[in-house]
Design a protein around this motif. Structure first.
Motif, PDB file in Angstrom:
ATOM      1  N   LEU A   1      20.461 -16.277  48.746  1.00  0.00           N
ATOM      2  CA  LEU A   1      19.725 -15.905  49.950  1.00  0.00           C
ATOM      3  C   LEU A   1      18.674 -14.846  49.611  1.00  0.00           C
ATOM      4  N   SER A   2      18.151 -14.903  48.401  1.00  0.00           N
ATOM      5  CA  SER A   2      17.139 -13.940  47.974  1.00  0.00           C
ATOM      6  C   SER A   2      16.298 -14.540  46.860  1.00  0.00           C
ATOM      7  N   ILE A   3      15.050 -14.111  46.795  1.00  0.00           N
ATOM      8  CA  ILE A   3      14.183 -14.492  45.680  1.00  0.00           C
ATOM      9  C   ILE A   3      14.795 -14.012  44.373  1.00  0.00           C
ATOM     10  N   ARG A   4      15.380 -12.824  44.402  1.00  0.00           N
ATOM     11  CA  ARG A   4      16.012 -12.246  43.212  1.00  0.00           C
ATOM     12  C   ARG A   4      17.082 -13.184  42.641  1.00  0.00           C
ATOM     13  N   GLY A   5      17.972 -13.675  43.502  1.00  0.00           N
ATOM     14  CA  GLY A   5      19.067 -14.526  43.040  1.00  0.00           C
ATOM     15  C   GLY A   5      18.589 -15.866  42.518  1.00  0.00           C
ATOM     16  N   ILE A   6      17.602 -16.468  43.200  1.00  0.00           N
ATOM     17  CA  ILE A   6      17.098 -17.769  42.773  1.00  0.00           C
ATOM     18  C   ILE A   6      16.329 -17.627  41.460  1.00  0.00           C
ATOM     19  N   ALA A   7      15.556 -16.541  41.336  1.00  0.00           N
ATOM     20  CA  ALA A   7      14.808 -16.312  40.097  1.00  0.00           C
ATOM     21  C   ALA A   7      15.753 -16.131  38.918  1.00  0.00           C
ATOM     22  N   ARG A   8      16.882 -15.471  39.144  1.00  0.00           N
ATOM     23  CA  ARG A   8      17.861 -15.278  38.065  1.00  0.00           C
ATOM     24  C   ARG A   8      18.426 -16.624  37.609  1.00  0.00           C
ATOM     25  N   GLU A   9      18.732 -17.501  38.570  1.00  0.00           N
ATOM     26  CA  GLU A   9      19.220 -18.840  38.219  1.00  0.00           C
ATOM     27  C   GLU A   9      18.146 -19.622  37.443  1.00  0.00           C
ATOM     28  N   ALA A  10      16.884 -19.474  37.865  1.00  0.00           N
ATOM     29  CA  ALA A  10      15.800 -20.185  37.188  1.00  0.00           C
ATOM     30  C   ALA A  10      15.649 -19.696  35.753  1.00  0.00           C
ATOM     31  N   ALA A  11      15.796 -18.370  35.562  1.00  0.00           N
ATOM     32  CA  ALA A  11      15.682 -17.808  34.211  1.00  0.00           C
ATOM     33  C   ALA A  11      16.783 -18.343  33.300  1.00  0.00           C
ATOM     34  N   ILE A  12      17.998 -18.464  33.847  1.00  0.00           N
ATOM     35  CA  ILE A  12      19.114 -18.992  33.060  1.00  0.00           C
ATOM     36  C   ILE A  12      18.879 -20.469  32.726  1.00  0.00           C
ATOM     37  N   ALA A  13      18.376 -21.231  33.718  1.00  0.00           N
ATOM     38  CA  ALA A  13      18.167 -22.669  33.515  1.00  0.00           C
ATOM     39  C   ALA A  13      17.148 -22.945  32.412  1.00  0.00           C
ATOM     40  N   TYR A  14      16.108 -22.112  32.336  1.00  0.00           N
ATOM     41  CA  TYR A  14      15.047 -22.349  31.351  1.00  0.00           C
ATOM     42  C   TYR A  14      15.196 -21.482  30.106  1.00  0.00           C
ATOM     43  N   GLY A  15      16.162 -20.569  30.116  1.00  0.00           N
ATOM     44  CA  GLY A  15      16.358 -19.703  28.963  1.00  0.00           C
ATOM     45  C   GLY A  15      15.192 -18.772  28.721  1.00  0.00           C
ATOM     46  N   VAL A  16      14.653 -18.219  29.798  1.00  0.00           N
ATOM     47  CA  VAL A  16      13.480 -17.336  29.691  1.00  0.00           C
ATOM     48  C   VAL A  16      13.815 -15.979  30.302  1.00  0.00           C
ATOM     49  N   PRO A  17      13.010 -14.943  30.019  1.00  0.00           N
ATOM     50  CA  PRO A  17      13.313 -13.594  30.524  1.00  0.00           C
ATOM     51  C   PRO A  17      13.263 -13.508  32.047  1.00  0.00           C
ATOM     52  N   PHE A  18      14.113 -12.634  32.578  1.00  0.00           N
ATOM     53  CA  PHE A  18      14.194 -12.350  34.009  1.00  0.00           C
ATOM     54  C   PHE A  18      13.937 -10.865  34.221  1.00  0.00           C
ATOM     55  N   ARG A  19      13.052 -10.532  35.158  1.00  0.00           N
ATOM     56  CA  ARG A  19      12.798  -9.137  35.513  1.00  0.00           C
ATOM     57  C   ARG A  19      13.383  -8.876  36.888  1.00  0.00           C
ATOM     58  N   ASP A  20      14.344  -7.973  36.960  1.00  0.00           N
ATOM     59  CA  ASP A  20      15.060  -7.714  38.205  1.00  0.00           C
ATOM     60  C   ASP A  20      14.205  -6.852  39.132  1.00  0.00           C
ATOM     61  N   PRO A  21      13.812  -7.366  40.318  1.00  0.00           N
ATOM     62  CA  PRO A  21      12.998  -6.561  41.235  1.00  0.00           C
ATOM     63  C   PRO A  21      13.739  -5.338  41.773  1.00  0.00           C
ATOM     64  N   ALA A  22      15.071  -5.325  41.639  1.00  0.00           N
ATOM     65  CA  ALA A  22      15.840  -4.171  42.119  1.00  0.00           C
ATOM     66  C   ALA A  22      15.932  -3.068  41.073  1.00  0.00           C
ATOM     67  N   ASP A  23      15.426  -3.324  39.884  1.00  0.00           N
ATOM     68  CA  ASP A  23      15.528  -2.345  38.806  1.00  0.00           C
ATOM     69  C   ASP A  23      14.338  -1.386  38.862  1.00  0.00           C
ATOM     70  N   VAL A  24      14.311  -0.570  39.905  1.00  0.00           N
ATOM     71  CA  VAL A  24      13.244   0.413  40.085  1.00  0.00           C
ATOM     72  C   VAL A  24      13.865   1.751  40.469  1.00  0.00           C
ATOM     73  N   ALA A  25      13.167   2.817  40.163  1.00  0.00           N
ATOM     74  CA  ALA A  25      13.644   4.162  40.517  1.00  0.00           C
ATOM     75  C   ALA A  25      13.095   4.540  41.889  1.00  0.00           C
ATOM     76  N   LEU A  26      13.984   4.958  42.775  1.00  0.00           N
ATOM     77  CA  LEU A  26      13.543   5.388  44.101  1.00  0.00           C
ATOM     78  C   LEU A  26      12.897   6.762  44.008  1.00  0.00           C
ATOM     79  N   PRO A  27      11.853   7.010  44.789  1.00  0.00           N
ATOM     80  CA  PRO A  27      11.247   8.349  44.781  1.00  0.00           C
ATOM     81  C   PRO A  27      12.215   9.379  45.350  1.00  0.00           C
ATOM     82  N   GLU A  28      12.099  10.597  44.864  1.00  0.00           N
ATOM     83  CA  GLU A  28      12.952  11.666  45.359  1.00  0.00           C
ATOM     84  C   GLU A  28      12.604  11.980  46.810  1.00  0.00           C
ATOM     85  N   GLY A  29      13.612  12.196  47.625  1.00  0.00           N
ATOM     86  CA  GLY A  29      13.404  12.557  49.024  1.00  0.00           C
ATOM     87  C   GLY A  29      13.536  14.049  49.234  1.00  0.00           C
ATOM     88  N   ASP A  30      13.004  14.538  50.334  1.00  0.00           N
ATOM     89  CA  ASP A  30      13.132  15.953  50.673  1.00  0.00           C
ATOM     90  C   ASP A  30      14.525  16.229  51.204  1.00  0.00           C
TER      91      ASP A  30
END
Length: 307
Positions: A178-207
Motif C-alpha cells: 500500500l505504498s510506493i516504497r513497498g512496491i519499489a522494494r519488490e521491483a528492486a528484488i525482482a530485477y536485482g537492482v539497487p533500491f533507495r529507501d525514501p524513508a531513509d532521511v534525517a528529520l530536521p531538529e525541532g525546537d
C-alpha cells in the motif's frame, strides 16, 4: 494501490527499457495482484508546448465570455510568430504561462486539434485545462503554469503527461504494497537492482517547547500518535504541478498544499497522515472510536453518519 512507473523509478534503478506491463509480470510472479496497467497519456501527440499570453481581446455579443488571445509559443509553430487562439476560459491573464496544443496535436481521447474560424476569429490551436490534458478533474478553467516555465518547452515531458500506472489489489498479507516504497522494494528484488529507501532521511531538529495537547482514547486500535508542528510556509501556495499529477495518477484529488503533501507522503511511505490547521483547533486532539450516530463532514463536504 495505483503506482505510477515514473514514481517507482525514483527509488529503484530499473532498466530504461522496462515497461509497466513488463514490471507487472515480474510483480505478479512475486505474488502481487496487478489488476491493470494503464498507459496514461499514450494517445497524446504534440506539438504541445508552454506558451506565454501576450494579448487578450474580450469578444462581445456572445452568450458566454469569449477571448481572442495572442500567445507566444517560441519557435514551436515554425515561424516564431504569436499564435492566435480563441478561448472560453477567463481565469488567466496577460503574462501567464499556459499549455498550448498546436494544430496537428492530439489530446487524450483522440481529440485532434486543428485551425478553424470560430466566433468570427481564426483560432489555431487550444489553451488547455488539466481536464483536457488528462491530469486532473478541475473544471475551474485553464491550467496556469509557474511564471518560470520556459516558453516553447515540450509540455508532454515537463508535466509527465505520459506514464504507465499499475493498479494493484493489495491482499491483507501484503500491506507494505500500500505504498510506493513497498512496491519499489519488490521491483528492486525482482530485477536485482539497487533500491533507495525514501524513508531513509534525517528529520530536521525541532525546537524544544510545549506540544499541542493530544491523547489516545482507545489504545487497542491506535497505540501511537505523533504530532509535529510545521510553520513558516504559505498554506495558500499552489502545490507543485508534478505533485498534483502524481496524486491524480494515484487516484487522489489535489486539495491544497498541506493536504497534498500529507497525501503524497502517505502514498509514498504507507503511513497515514493528516494536517491540522492549529489556528482552527479547539480543545485537545483525542484519538478514539466514533460515538453511535456521530456526524463528521469530510473534505468532499459530505456529512457522514458514523457508528
Amino acid at each position: 494501490m495505483r503506482a505510477p512507473l515514473s514514481w517507482l523509478r525514483e527509488y529503484v534503478e530499473l532498466p530504461a527499457d522496462v515497461t509497466g506491463r513488463a514490471l507487472a509480470a515480474e510483480l505478479i510472479a512475486a505474488g502481487l495482484e496487478v489488476e491493470t496497467v494503464e498507459s496514461a497519456g499514450a494517445d497524446i501527440a504534440g506539438p504541445l508546448v508552454v506558451g506565454e499570453v501576450l494579448e487578450i481581446e474580450e469578444l462581445t455579443g456572445f452568450k458566454k465570455p469569449i477571448r481572442h488571445c495572442q500567445v507566444n509559443v517560441g519557435d514551436a509553430n515554425g515561424t516564431g510568430e504569436p499564435q492566435s487562439i480563441v478561448c472560453g476560459a477567463s481565469n488567466f491573464a496577460v503574462g501567464d504561462r499556459v499549455v498550448v496544443v498546436l494544430p496537428g496535436g492530439v489530446l487524450p481521447g483522440g481529440f485532434e486539434i486543428g485551425a478553424r474560424k470560430t466566433y468570427g476569429r481564426m483560432s489555431a490551436g487550444m489553451i488547455c485545462s488539466v481536464t483536457e490534458l488528462g491530469i486532473g478533474d478541475d473544471h475551474g478553467g485553464i491550467l496556469v503554469l509557474p511564471p518560470d516555465a520556459p516558453v516553447g518547452a515540450d509540455a508532454i515531458e515537463m508535466l509527465g503527461l505520459r506514464d504507465d500506472v499499475l493498479d494493484i489489489a493489495v491482499t491483507p498479507d501484503r500491506g507494505y504494497a500500500l505504498s510506493i516504497r513497498g512496491i519499489a522494494r519488490e521491483a528492486a528484488i525482482a530485477y536485482g537492482v539497487p533500491f533507495r529507501d525514501p524513508a531513509d532521511v534525517a528529520l530536521p531538529e525541532g525546537d524544544e517547547g510545549p506540544s499541542y495537547p493530544a491523547s489516545i482514547g482507545d489504545p487497542a486500535v491506535c497505540d501511537r500518535f505523533v504530532l509535529r508542528e510545521v510553520s513558516g510556509f504559505d498554506p495558500d501556495a499552489r502545490t507543485p504541478m508534478w505533485m498534483q499529477v502524481r496524486l491524480h495518477r494515484a487516484g487522489m484529488r489535489p486539495v491544497s498544499l498541506a493536504v497534498d503533501i500529507t497525501n503524497y507522503l502517505m502514498l509514498e511511505l504507507g503511513q497515514p497522515l493528516h494536517a491540522f490547521d492549529r489556528n482552527k483547533l479547539t480543545g485537545p486532539i483525542v484519538v478514539r472510536r466514533a460515538e453511535p450516530g456521530e456526524r463528521l463532514e469530510t473534505l468532499d463536504h459530505v456529512k457522514r453518519t458514523l457508528d
